[in-house]
Each structure stands twice: as C-alpha cells, then as structure tokens.
Enzyme design. Structure first.
Site, PDB file in Angstrom:
ATOM      1  N   ARG A 226       0.590  -1.162   0.001  1.00  8.10           N
ATOM      2  CA  ARG A 226       0.044  -0.204  -0.184  1.00  8.10           C
ATOM      3  C   ARG A 226       1.010   1.689  -0.383  1.00  8.10           C
ATOM      4  O   ARG A 226       0.562   1.978  -0.848  1.00  8.10           O
ATOM      5  CB  ARG A 226      -0.942   0.071   1.399  1.00  8.10           C
ATOM      6  CG  ARG A 226      -1.765  -0.977   1.347  1.00  8.10           C
ATOM      7  CD  ARG A 226      -2.954  -0.641   2.624  1.00  8.10           C
ATOM      8  NE  ARG A 226      -2.233  -1.803   3.607  1.00  8.10           N
ATOM      9  CZ  ARG A 226      -2.268  -1.370   4.756  1.00  8.10           C
ATOM     10  NH1 ARG A 226      -3.881  -0.754   4.820  1.00  8.10           N
ATOM     11  NH2 ARG A 226      -2.265  -1.985   5.675  1.00  8.10           N
TER      12      ARG A 226
ATOM     13  N   ASN B  94      -6.841  -2.703   1.313  1.00  6.01           N
ATOM     14  CA  ASN B  94      -6.154  -4.467   1.916  1.00  6.01           C
ATOM     15  C   ASN B  94      -8.173  -5.174   1.547  1.00  6.01           C
ATOM     16  O   ASN B  94      -8.188  -3.980   2.523  1.00  6.01           O
ATOM     17  CB  ASN B  94      -5.525  -4.302   2.556  1.00  6.01           C
ATOM     18  CG  ASN B  94      -3.965  -4.410   2.825  1.00  6.01           C
ATOM     19  OD1 ASN B  94      -3.765  -4.844   1.446  1.00  6.01           O
ATOM     20  ND2 ASN B  94      -3.713  -5.061   3.413  1.00  6.01           N
TER      21      ASN B  94
END
Length: 758
Positions: free
Chosen positions: A30, A48
């Site tokens: 990320r 996620n």
C-alpha cells in the site's frame, strides 16, 4: 505573416480500478502504491481486502501505473495477477490509503522473512531507538505467517495485538513515507516483546559450553558452540540423536565462507529473504567433526532473526577475527513436533537445555527451518517450512477444493483453492500424539487463513497410515492416491505438464497398488489416469521394517538374489545375525519383497562396508553419496527385461571384486544413473513421450538427481526435478491433492457427458 501558435495536446484523464492478487499484504504494497501514485500525480485510493489489494487511480498518467507496480513491486511482494478495469473519471485531488475491508479471503499472507539490511543497520546503530533490540522489523522483513491468526493481515489478527504501540512506533506505523507503515509486528524496547534473559547472559552460557533453548520465529532452537565437542556430545546424548547431522548458524555470508566452500547459487540461497538451511561442502577442520559424522556436507544457515544477529555479534566481541558458529537444531525431543510455546518449553526441554530463553510474543503457528540444496544448478527442497510457507504452487487451472493429508513420514498437508495449492509447513513423522495434534492444528489454521472449506480429501493407499485415518475423519469423500503416483504427480503439478508423462518414482517404501512394497517404479501418468510400466527387480525384505534400519539385512538379501550368498561370511565374518539370516535363506526363507531403490542403496552400502546399521533414516545412502568422486558405469552392470531394471550384476561385482569406499560409491552411482536413464529412454521412445518427471526420496541424492537429469537430456528427453516441494514424502500431499483433483474433474466430466447423452 504571423505563424499560428500550435494548440497544446490534451492528454485525457483516465480512472482505472486495479485488482492485485498474490502475496501483497504485509509486504509494504500500500505505501509503495501510494508513493508511485504521488510521483505520477494521480488521485484515488489503495486498500487491503479479502481478495488482495484494491487500487483506484485517476489522472493523465493512469495508464502507466499498472506497469510501474508490476515492475517495481516491494521485495517481498509476489504478484500473481493484475486485473484492470476502466472507470469514468470521478475527480479528486489526493491519493489515500484506506482501511482494510473484510470478507471471504482470496488472498494470502506472506512467508516469514529474514532481517533486512536496513533493520540490521539499526541494530548496530547506537543512535537508533532499535539499537540492540532483538525484535526489530519493518515491512521488508520479520515474522508474518508464524504470528498470523486470520486474514486480512492486520495487527489485531496477529500475536502482536497484545502490544499497544508507543507514540514513536505509532507515528512510523501511520506514515506512508516510512518503511514501517503498517508493518504489523512493529515494536521497540518501549512497547514491544522482551526476552526472559539478557543477550550477555545467553552468550556467556554458550561460551561456557552450555546448551541453550532459544525461542525464535517459528519455534525453539537448541543451541551450543559448534566448535565444542563436549557440548555437542551432551546435546546428542540428551536429545537422543546419535549421529544425525546438526545445522549450524553463522552471522553472515562472510562467516559462511570461512566454514564452507560455496557456489554462487548456494550463496544466493543462503542470503535470500527465506534464509533456509543449505547443504554445502564443509571446510575440513573449521567446525567440530561431530556435527555431521561421515558426511562431506553440512547444513549451514545465516542468522535470520534480529535476536540471532545480536547474539552472534555478542559472541564475536571477544574474537573479532574468529566468527562465531552455533549448532542450531530444532527443539523437538524424542521425534515430537517443534516446541513453540513457553510453558511447553519449560516442560519438554528442561531435561535437554541448561538454559531456556523465552520471549512474550506468541508463536501462533510453529514452523521449522526450511532445508535446501542446489541440485542440477537450481535450488531444491529437503524440508519446506519457514520462509516459504504459505506460498502456493500454481496448478494452472481452477478445480475443486481438496485437502490432502500426506504420508506418515515427513508429513505435510495440502489445501487447494482455485488454481492454487498451499502446502503446509513440515509436520514430521505421525508416530506420536503430539504430531497428530500438530497435523490437525495445521489443517485448521491453513483452512482458516485461506477461508477454504474443502469438498474432498485425498490420502495415501496404505491401510495403516495415521494420515489416512485423518483424511477419513474429516467427513469428506476421500480419493486414495498411490504413494508413488503422488510423488510423480507432485512434479507434474508444479511444472504444469500436460499429456502423458513418464515418471520415475525412486523411493524407500510405499504401499503398492498390488499390496506389495514399491519404491523403484516407472509410471505413465496422464491427468487422473496412470499405469505401472515397469519396476526395479525386487529384493527380499528380511525382517520387514527392520531391514530399513539394518542395511546388512539388505546386503544379505541382495547377495541371495544375485546367487552369491556364500560371500556373506567373507564380507561380514563373525556377524551372528548375518550367519543366522544366511542359514535361513539356505533353508528356503521367503520373506516379503520390495522394488525399493532405497533398499538397494542400503544393500550396496553394507556390501561396500560403509554402513551396517543406521541410526537415522537414509544414513547409509547419505554416507555412500558423500564418498563419490567421479561416477563411472560398470559395463554390463545392469539388465533390462520386460520393463524390469535389474542391478544384480552390479551387486555380484561389488561382492566379488570388493571395491570399497569411494571406488564402490563411484561405481554404484555411475551404474545406477546409466541403468535408470536407459530404462526410461527405452520406454519413452516407442510411446513418443519426451517428458520425464523424477520424484521420490532418492532424488535428494544430489549425485543421482543431477547425473540422471543430464543422462536423460543426453538421450533427447526432458527431465523435470522437484523444485517447489521436496522430492521426499514432504511433497506427497501436493501430489495427492493435484492427482485427486484430476480424478474428480474426470469423474465430473464423465457424469456430465452421461447426462448429456441421456
């Protein structure tokens, strides 16, 4: 005349949704996506969820983003696929990292990774708050699988949930520009786990010759000084491990070079993020001879946890020019599973260790060290566990969800989900209640983190295997897969071979489809169908299982079969058991028989006076391999008739001519390779099958595996060796699962065809 100004080219604004699947959680994906998006001046978000990572990006450069994340991914990320969907622009000025979403899991957690270079620097930097802290980690390293209870991979789902972050760690955790952004195990001395004993005390006890039980990433190690014969003797005595080799841990690659001769491939494997134990050629005299008696290679590994680094640094302080080396063996007394719990360690290791060192970060899933070697120029597994589990094997196509329960030795289990097969960590022999509990624990945990409900079970054919009873207890339809078919099917699955494949299953023992003991088999495998095309000439198996522990029995049996049992009294004069067995054969003894190549190795080792009794599985074969200098073939040392490969001429030569040591090892290996290669080529040619899958425990013999692969290539065939799972029974579960899926899909297709015709 004034020239008209060119109008600027307008680049259209695009918005893309990217679904990224693979090992992409807990690896810094990320913040990586955040930085790429910021660099490209894109807006959108990343998060996620149960399927992996979901990204939406918008801007003129959106089209370049998918290639950027594929080619520049973080070091621990494994991208299986990126699906891109074009959306209508929605506007926006910022790129954000959003909270995780739950749901049915279709992603996976990454494997545990060795301490990265940046964290190692912080360990030795007095200005860092992580100086000397034995639990330092970041998104590029540290525990993953062994601390995770469930997905998505967030701190609350791990054993770090009980450690609230201090202000400094919390600041790192929420900063997308920090390499500890959402590193779930992040901690420091102010807020994280702690050791029960100081590093200085542990080092002092080791230097004094003590045996230390040390809790690490996936369980406890038993440690002692690798140069101290007395300490190693005590460890062998207390652990009841007479001669089986121990692994050795050193600080880094420079130290490793002082203890072993390393190839480039071996160095790369040692220094990889998985940091496995690697079998390498030992330098004479560098370590105690008691570490690997009778063998030319040792199992070497580099420090992979920060705890290991600070301990080895402390041990090196007094002798900076003499690298520290520690025996580091799994803490599993009496063949039981690895100890991973603090209270369990106090109970089960008190009689072995002089000092038990614990810490307060729970190990959710125990995992032994992986063991590997380089064969035929590439890595191969001996034991697959920490650092690799739960990375999947791509089966190439979707199929039913199957759980395979493996074999009773070197047990692993395997769960399939879609096109992926997830092999568990090494469980070990299912010969005690603790091991059975561990197997059930592994089944429950793997199915849980994968969010899979298996539809079918797969097992061995053996009627007495505990692993078979486990499969039957799951309440699912069971597909029984013959042991050696599973060995070949595992290789077929990992290489995604299609069409008929010729398989050589070269093994110690497996329950045959006819109820006899198999172990040297030529099979034709095609999807869910197989047939036995040939086998090694069978040998008597006097004493049943005792023959595998006492190679002299196989030596006598091989002499009987070769028609020269009179040589037994000359080879082993005064051996009461040999005399009794010889007399029994002369009176017409007819024991059960086996086609096992492993037992042929035992016979050769006994006849060549290398090993008469084994203290651990495969010892005779390993010592025979260790003596090889240059394999050479005995002319007429084998015969092939009606699909049966017979090495009785070789046995007769070894008994008559009496070569011993390296001469016998060279001759045996060279003749074996030549015979197996010709045997395979004779069968493959008329069938037009170029693919040869090589499986079974005997393929862990590096001389045999590499030599046979080359000999097959020389004959125009395409050999395939096991790479993603062990050649031994540790890979059986993968083969069971893959073959069972083929059987089930074939049956479903036949049923559908019948309904259509009706």
């Amino acid at each position: 005349m004034a020239r008209a100004l060119a109008r600027p080219i307008e680049i259209p604004i695009r918005r893309l949704r990217l679904r990224v699947r693979g090992a992409v959680q807990g690896v810094g994906f990320r913040p990586f996506a955040y930085r790429i998006a910021r660099t490209m001046r894109l807006s959108g978000f990343v998060l996620n969820d149960s399927a992996g990572v979901l990204i939406e990006i918008e801007g003129p450069d959106a089209g370049r983003f998918p290639d950027a994340i594929r080619t520049q991914a973080p070091p621990l990320a494994r991208i299986d696929s990126i699906h891109v969907l074009e959306l209508s622009p929605a506007g926006g000025e910022r790129f954000e990292i959003l909270e995780s979403l739950g749901g049915k899991s279709a992603t996976r957690i990454g494997a545990d990774a060795a301490t990265c270079a940046e964290c190692r620097c912080e360990l030795t930097d007095p200005a860092s708050r992580f100086f000397g802290y034995p639990f330092v980690n970041c998104t590029h390293c540290g525990p993953r699988f062994t601390i995770t209870r469930a997905l998505p991979y967030d701190r609350t789902q791990t054993s770090m949930a009980s450690f609230p972050m201090c202000r400094a760690c919390a600041s790192d955790y929420i900063d997308p520009e920090n390499r500890r952004f959402h590193a779930e195990p992040v901690a420091c001395p102010d807020c994280g786990p702690s050791l029960s004993h100081s590093i200085a005390e542990i080092a002092a006890r080791l230097e004094g010759g003590a045996i230390v039980a040390l809790k690490g990433i996936g369980g406890f190690h038993l440690l002692c000084d690798a140069r101290n014969d007395t300490a190693i003797d005590f460890l062998r005595l207390r652990k009841a491990r007479d001669q089986k080799p121990f692994a050795v841990m050193v600080a880094g690659i420079e130290a490793a070079r002082q203890f072993a001769r390393l190839s480039e491939a071996e160095e790369a494997l040692l220094a990889s993020p998985a940091s496995p134990i690697v079998l390498v050629e030992a330098r004479a005299g560098a370590l105690s001879n008691l570490i690997a008696p009778g063998l030319a290679r040792i199992g070497l590994m580099l420090a992979y946890a920060p705890l290991h680094h600070v301990l080895l640094d402390e041990l090196a302080c007094d002798s900076p020019h003499r690298p520290a080396a520690l025996v580091a063996t799994s803490a599993n007394p009496g063949g039981e599973p690895l100890v991973a719990d603090n209270a369990d360690a106090e109970r089960r290791l008190a009689a072995i260790a002089d000092l038990i060192v614990t810490h307060d970060r729970d190990i959710t899933v125990r995992a032994d060290d992986s063991v590997m070697q380089v064969i035929d120029g590439a890595p191969a597994f001996i034991r697959r566990a920490r650092g690799f589990v739960p990375e999947p094997v791509d089966l190439g196509e979707d199929g039913p969800a199957v759980i395979a329960t493996g074999a009773d030795l070197k047990n692993t289990i395997c769960v399939t989900r879609g096109r992926e097969a997830f092999l568990s960590q090494h469980i070990g022999g299912l010969n005690n209640a603790e091991a059975i509990r561990f197997q059930r624990e592994a089944i429950t945990h793997l199915c849980s983190i994968l969010d899979v409900k298996p539809e079918f079970a797969a097992s061995d054919l053996h009627p007495d295997f505990r692993s078979v009873r486990m499969a039957e207890s799951l309440g699912l339809p069971v597909v029984a897969v013959q042991h050696h078919v599973a060995h070949v099917a595992a290789v077929v699955a990992e290489h995604r071979l299609s069409g008929p494949v010729l398989g050589l299953a070269l093994d110690g023992h497996g329950f045959g489809a006819d109820g006899t003991s198999w172990g040297g088999e030529m099979l034709i495998v095609d999807g869910g169908h197989w047939r036995r095309a040939g086998a090694l000439a069978s040998l008597p198996l006097p004493g049943g299982d005792r023959a595998a522990r006492e190679p002299w029995r196989m030596g006598v049996a091989a002499l009987q079969e070769a028609g020269c049992i009179d040589f037994a009294s000359q080879l082993w004069p005064g051996h009461r058991g040999v005399a009794q067995l010889t007399a029994m054969f002369e009176r017409g003894l007819q024991p059960s028989r086996t086609t096992s190549l492993g037992r042929l190795f035992d016979a050769a080792a006994a006849i060549a006076a290398i090993r008469l009794v084994q203290s651990y599985e495969g010892q005779a074969a390993m010592e025979l391999e260790a003596l090889v200098r240059a394999p050479r073939c005995l002319c007429d040392g084998y015969a092939i008739r009606d699909g049966v490969l017979d090495f009785r001429p070789l046995i007769l030569h070894l008994a008559r001519e009496g070569p011993s040591g390296a001469d016998a090892a060279d001759l045996f290996h060279g003749t074996l390779i030549a015979g197996l290669a010709e045997w395979a080529a004779r069968e493959a040619a008329p069938l037009g099958i170029p693919q040869v899958a090589l499986g079974g425990g005997c393929l862990m013999n590096r001389v045999l595996a590499a030599g046979l692969a080359q000999a097959l290539r020389d004959r125009g065939l395409k050999p395939y060796l096991p790479r993603l799972a062990p050649a031994n029974d540790g890979g059986i579960a993968l083969g069971q699962a893959a073959h069972a899926r083929q059987v089930i899909m074939n049956e479903n297709a036949s049923a559908q065809e019948s309904r259509t015709c009706a």
